[in-house]
Design a protein around this motif. Structure first.
Motif, PDB file in Angstrom:
ATOM      1  N   PRO A  48       0.800  -1.233   0.000  1.00  0.00           N
ATOM      2  CA  PRO A  48       0.000   0.000   0.000  1.00  0.00           C
ATOM      3  C   PRO A  48       0.829   1.276   0.000  1.00  0.00           C
ATOM      4  CG  PRO A  48       0.286  -0.749   2.239  1.00  0.00           C
ATOM      5  CD  PRO A  48       1.061  -1.700   1.371  1.00  0.00           C
ATOM      6  N   PHE A  49       2.099   1.175  -0.378  1.00  0.00           N
ATOM      7  CA  PHE A  49       3.022   2.289  -0.158  1.00  0.00           C
ATOM      8  C   PHE A  49       3.184   3.179  -1.385  1.00  0.00           C
ATOM      9  CE2 PHE A  49       4.466  -1.299   2.541  1.00  0.00           C
ATOM     10  CZ  PHE A  49       4.041  -0.762   3.748  1.00  0.00           C
ATOM     11  N   GLN A  50       3.810   4.310  -1.167  1.00  0.00           N
ATOM     12  CA  GLN A  50       4.065   5.282  -2.217  1.00  0.00           C
ATOM     13  C   GLN A  50       5.387   5.012  -2.918  1.00  0.00           C
ATOM     14  OE1 GLN A  50       3.447   8.580   0.743  1.00  0.00           O
ATOM     15  NE2 GLN A  50       2.455   9.568  -1.006  1.00  0.00           N
ATOM     16  N   TRP A  51       5.403   5.309  -4.184  1.00  0.00           N
ATOM     17  CA  TRP A  51       6.584   5.274  -5.018  1.00  0.00           C
ATOM     18  C   TRP A  51       7.172   3.867  -5.159  1.00  0.00           C
ATOM     19  CZ3 TRP A  51       6.479   8.875  -8.304  1.00  0.00           C
ATOM     20  CH2 TRP A  51       5.997  10.135  -7.977  1.00  0.00           C
ATOM     21  N   THR A  52       8.428   3.778  -5.615  1.00  0.00           N
ATOM     22  CA  THR A  52       8.937   2.519  -6.149  1.00  0.00           C
ATOM     23  C   THR A  52      10.431   2.371  -5.864  1.00  0.00           C
ATOM     24  OG1 THR A  52       9.492   3.571  -8.255  1.00  0.00           O
ATOM     25  CG2 THR A  52       7.277   2.635  -8.074  1.00  0.00           C
ATOM     26  N   LYS A  53      11.025   1.362  -6.456  1.00  0.00           N
ATOM     27  CA  LYS A  53      12.473   1.156  -6.414  1.00  0.00           C
ATOM     28  C   LYS A  53      13.201   2.464  -6.739  1.00  0.00           C
ATOM     29  CE  LYS A  53      16.036  -1.221  -9.178  1.00  0.00           C
ATOM     30  NZ  LYS A  53      16.259  -2.143 -10.310  1.00  0.00           N
ATOM     31  N   GLN A  54      14.375   2.637  -6.154  1.00  0.00           N
ATOM     32  CA  GLN A  54      15.252   3.801  -6.303  1.00  0.00           C
ATOM     33  C   GLN A  54      14.813   4.992  -5.466  1.00  0.00           C
ATOM     34  OE1 GLN A  54      15.953   4.879 -10.392  1.00  0.00           O
ATOM     35  NE2 GLN A  54      17.019   2.973 -10.855  1.00  0.00           N
ATOM     36  N   ILE A  55      13.608   4.933  -4.884  1.00  0.00           N
ATOM     37  CA  ILE A  55      13.136   6.051  -4.067  1.00  0.00           C
ATOM     38  C   ILE A  55      13.291   5.653  -2.603  1.00  0.00           C
ATOM     39  CG2 ILE A  55      11.247   7.644  -3.593  1.00  0.00           C
ATOM     40  CD1 ILE A  55      12.278   7.712  -6.485  1.00  0.00           C
ATOM     41  N   ALA A  56      14.367   6.124  -1.976  1.00  0.00           N
ATOM     42  CA  ALA A  56      14.686   5.701  -0.617  1.00  0.00           C
ATOM     43  C   ALA A  56      13.884   6.446   0.437  1.00  0.00           C
ATOM     44  CB  ALA A  56      16.184   5.893  -0.349  1.00  0.00           C
ATOM     45  N   SER A  57      13.146   7.479   0.039  1.00  0.00           N
ATOM     46  CA  SER A  57      12.409   8.289   1.003  1.00  0.00           C
ATOM     47  C   SER A  57      11.021   7.738   1.298  1.00  0.00           C
ATOM     48  CB  SER A  57      12.272   9.722   0.473  1.00  0.00           C
ATOM     49  OG  SER A  57      11.625   9.713  -0.791  1.00  0.00           O
ATOM     50  N   HIS A  58      10.574   6.726   0.532  1.00  0.00           N
ATOM     51  CA  HIS A  58       9.234   6.184   0.718  1.00  0.00           C
ATOM     52  C   HIS A  58       9.292   4.663   0.772  1.00  0.00           C
ATOM     53  CE1 HIS A  58       8.318  10.278  -0.538  1.00  0.00           C
ATOM     54  NE2 HIS A  58       7.054  10.096  -0.172  1.00  0.00           N
ATOM     55  N   PHE A  59       8.342   4.087   1.487  1.00  0.00           N
ATOM     56  CA  PHE A  59       8.380   2.647   1.712  1.00  0.00           C
ATOM     57  C   PHE A  59       8.124   1.825   0.440  1.00  0.00           C
ATOM     58  CE2 PHE A  59       7.203   3.489   6.374  1.00  0.00           C
ATOM     59  CZ  PHE A  59       8.524   3.402   6.763  1.00  0.00           C
ATOM     60  N   GLY A  60       7.557   2.444  -0.584  1.00  0.00           N
ATOM     61  CA  GLY A  60       7.421   1.716  -1.843  1.00  0.00           C
ATOM     62  C   GLY A  60       8.755   1.265  -2.394  1.00  0.00           C
ATOM     63  N   GLY A  61       9.810   1.999  -2.061  1.00  0.00           N
ATOM     64  CA  GLY A  61      11.146   1.620  -2.512  1.00  0.00           C
ATOM     65  C   GLY A  61      11.893   0.746  -1.537  1.00  0.00           C
ATOM     66  N   THR A  62      11.504   0.811  -0.248  1.00  0.00           N
ATOM     67  CA  THR A  62      12.347   0.201   0.781  1.00  0.00           C
ATOM     68  C   THR A  62      11.700  -0.916   1.593  1.00  0.00           C
ATOM     69  OG1 THR A  62      11.676   1.879   2.401  1.00  0.00           O
ATOM     70  CG2 THR A  62      13.654   2.334   1.085  1.00  0.00           C
ATOM     71  N   ARG A  63      10.405  -1.103   1.499  1.00  0.00           N
ATOM     72  CA  ARG A  63       9.782  -2.138   2.326  1.00  0.00           C
ATOM     73  C   ARG A  63       9.511  -3.390   1.493  1.00  0.00           C
ATOM     74  NH1 ARG A  63       5.579  -0.696   6.981  1.00  0.00           N
ATOM     75  NH2 ARG A  63       7.506   0.385   7.575  1.00  0.00           N
ATOM     76  N   ASN A  64       9.981  -4.522   1.991  1.00  0.00           N
ATOM     77  CA  ASN A  64       9.820  -5.803   1.298  1.00  0.00           C
ATOM     78  C   ASN A  64       9.295  -6.865   2.257  1.00  0.00           C
ATOM     79  OD1 ASN A  64      12.193  -4.382  -0.326  1.00  0.00           O
ATOM     80  ND2 ASN A  64      11.269  -5.906  -1.664  1.00  0.00           N
TER      81      ASN A  64
ATOM     82  N   GLN B 215      17.378   3.903  11.833  1.00  0.00           N
ATOM     83  CA  GLN B 215      17.853   3.448  10.536  1.00  0.00           C
ATOM     84  C   GLN B 215      17.771   4.602   9.544  1.00  0.00           C
ATOM     85  OE1 GLN B 215      19.335   0.571   9.661  1.00  0.00           O
ATOM     86  NE2 GLN B 215      19.701   1.571   7.690  1.00  0.00           N
ATOM     87  N   TYR B 216      18.794   4.732   8.729  1.00  0.00           N
ATOM     88  CA  TYR B 216      18.764   5.777   7.707  1.00  0.00           C
ATOM     89  C   TYR B 216      18.573   5.142   6.331  1.00  0.00           C
ATOM     90  CZ  TYR B 216      23.392   4.666   5.807  1.00  0.00           C
ATOM     91  OH  TYR B 216      24.446   4.046   5.181  1.00  0.00           O
ATOM     92  N   PHE B 217      18.114   5.949   5.368  1.00  0.00           N
ATOM     93  CA  PHE B 217      17.937   5.518   3.981  1.00  0.00           C
ATOM     94  C   PHE B 217      18.445   6.643   3.084  1.00  0.00           C
ATOM     95  CE2 PHE B 217      15.186   1.872   4.825  1.00  0.00           C
ATOM     96  CZ  PHE B 217      14.703   2.171   6.084  1.00  0.00           C
ATOM     97  N   GLU B 218      19.286   6.304   2.102  1.00  0.00           N
ATOM     98  CA  GLU B 218      19.793   7.329   1.180  1.00  0.00           C
ATOM     99  C   GLU B 218      20.105   6.690  -0.165  1.00  0.00           C
ATOM    100  OE1 GLU B 218      22.612   9.716  -1.120  1.00  0.00           O
ATOM    101  OE2 GLU B 218      22.949   7.712  -0.299  1.00  0.00           O
TER     102      GLU B 218
END
Length: 531
Positions: A439-455, A526-529
């Motif tokens: 249910p998250f926003q955005w996608t791979k390569q976008i470290a600021s949103h869980f769409g890119g970082t949550r698996n 935890q940081y994401f960049e």
């Protein structure tokens, strides 16, 4: 004459000793001073052998043998099967409410626990370096993919020796180790047969490697390596598919380990390149999904969200994040666009389902050995969120995107029936990536949103985890896998590996959560960049 007589007497004595030894017993007394693993100092690798504790007498019969004890894993240490496909969003797999059947992931989740707040770095190489070392991606000089390495700290792509891999630790503590699938951690200029090879899998503690170096490869004619040796793909075998080949090899390896060294645990890292582009699948698998995505990405996202609520994956009062304005609404498309894009999603679904099927075969092989009860299975569905690299219209060839080459929609539509086959290198449109990240926003390569970082993550260890099918909501990150494995195996993080002092592992163990769904998360920061 006296000297010759003395020599003759000595030789006779040696011969007599040999005759005495052979005539009495082929097994002289053996001192077992080194057989207790608890005496080994596992904080320094390789583990140093103990001094000779036997006795050398004048005669063999008066001597006590003391063979150096080979290092063995701690008693009861589990096998470890680490599974990580490529480019899969949180909301893609059926185990997390998605539309794509993934019975292997469901099998692990039902036998153990699934985590709904587990995170990656949002990109391939960074996640992969963090996964096998327990350190953050910048600590590994892998703040970007290998191909974009630059001469700045944290980004030069040269993983430091002070961050030893989990394979090196396990191998030097008595495990057998093997890696199958994608490697995206060899510096770009190290990837030829000129080497150096110290950052290849076989230089990182993996005794065997079969897979590919780089971001992606064809599933039908892959650029594969056996160890560091390139292997010609079977171009004349029309039924060949890399995922099936890798599974066959992993199954053979597991069976061999069980047959030849049943008391020695194995560590198998299985990292298929699916479902990263190119999306390739056997034609019969693609046909299984015909018509299943005709409703479009907006409705698939809503359907997935409803299932996630029903499963308890997301809170029942959660609101679905909206589709960004940059992504077209499905209803705004014409009939040809809908037909093409639905077919691209069918191909993606087939590729992911076919890959998961191969993993199920591996699980069957472990089950057949009788070792599943004491096998720690960690199945991380994706190294980042679903990929938006397919652009708004999808791609016939992914390389056109990376080289900024526009391809008219009509050219892709004309080859719709070839999608998923060996003559394409395709990718689905960004709208499907957004749906797969529900249910998250955005996608791979976008470290600021869980769409890119949550698996989605599932962990099973039947011998230990009793809450079968439980959900865990502790906040964790990919760097936490290494300390989890070490604690499960009752092994310390070494202070030194091969003479090099080790940096502190930055991850924390997740084993505390195996038996307690309500335990507070031990990861507090935890940081994401990215980029």
């Amino acid at each position: 004459m006296t000297k010759k007589l003395a020599n003759a007497t000595t030789l006779a004595a040696v011969a007599l000793a040999a005759v005495t030894f052979l005539g009495t017993s082929c097994t002289p007394p053996v001192l077992n001073a080194q057989e207790e693993p608890a005496q080994w100092d596992r904080s320094v690798l390789p583990i140093q052998p103990k001094p000779f504790a036997g006795h050398v007498g004048l005669r063999t019969g008066e001597s006590i043998l003391d063979f150096p004890a080979e290092v063995s894993a701690p008693e009861g240490a589990p096998n470890v099967l680490l599974l990580m496909p490529d480019d899969v969003g949180f909301g893609a797999s059926s185990a997390f409410g998605g539309p794509i059947p993934t019975p292997a992931l469901e099998r692990i989740a039902d036998a153990g626990v699934r985590y709904n707040q587990f995170h990656t770095t949002a990109l391939c190489s960074p996640t992969r370096s963090a996964l096998i070392t327990g350190r953050n991606h910048h600590s590994n000089a892998t703040g970007v993919i290998m191909e974009l390495g630059t001469g700045f700290p944290g980004y030069n792509s040269l993983m430091p020796k002070k961050n030893g891999s989990i394979a090196e630790i396990l191998k030097q503590n008595g495990y057998n180790t093997a890696w199958y699938g994608k490697n995206h951690n060899v510096p770009d200029w190290h990837s030829s047969q000129a080497g150096p090879f110290d950052l290849w899998p076989t230089g990182l503690g993996f005794e065997q490697f079969f897979g590919f170096i780089g971001g992606d490869t064809s599933q039908f004619t892959p650029a594969i390596f056996d160890g560091t040796r390139p292997v010609e793909p079977p171009v004349d075998d029309e039924s060949y598919h890399l995922d099936a080949d890798m599974a066959d090899r992993a199954i053979t390896y597991i069976r061999e380990q069980n047959a030849l060294a049943p008391d020695k645990p194995f560590f198998v890292y299985y990292a298929p390149g699916t479902a990263h582009a190119p999306h390739h699948a056997p034609k019969e698998w693609i046909e299984k999904f015909k018509g299943q995505f005709d409703q479009g990405w907006d409705k698939v996202r809503a359907e997935t969200f409803a299932r996630q609520k029903k499963m308890g994956i997301v809170p029942k009062d959660a609101a679905l994040t909206p589709r960004p304005d940059q992504i077209r609404a499905w209803d705004s498309l014409n009939d040809e666009q809908k037909e093409l894009y639905a077919r691209m999603m069918e191909v993606y679904a087939a590729a992911l389902a076919h890959m998961d099927h191969q993993i199920n075969r591996i699980l069957d092989a472990v089950e057949a050995t009788g070792e599943m009860d004491n096998t720690l299975v960690i199945y991380l569905m994706g190294d980042n969120g679903a990929s938006a690299e397919g652009s708004p219209d999808g791609l016939l060839n992914e390389m056109t995107f990376f080289n900024n080459i526009p391809v008219p929609f009509e050219d892709t539509y004309a080859r719709i029936d070839e999608l998923g086959g060996p003559n394409t290198f395709g990718h689905y449109p960004v709208g499907w990536a957004h749906a797969m990240d529900t249910p998250f926003q955005w996608t791979k390569q976008i470290a600021s949103h869980f769409g890119g970082t949550r698996n989605g993550l599932a962990i099973a260890w039947p011998k230990v985890i009793e809450d079968k099918g439980g959900i865990r909501s502790q906040f964790h990150h990919v760097i936490d896998i290494v300390p989890t494995i070490l604690e499960a195996a009752e092994l310390p993080a070494p202070n030194s590996i091969n003479g090099i002092a080790q940096s502190p592992i930055e991850g924390v163990s997740m084993t505390y959560s195996f038996g307690d769904a309500k335990a507070p998360s031990t990861r507090r920061t935890q940081y994401f960049e990215m980029f």
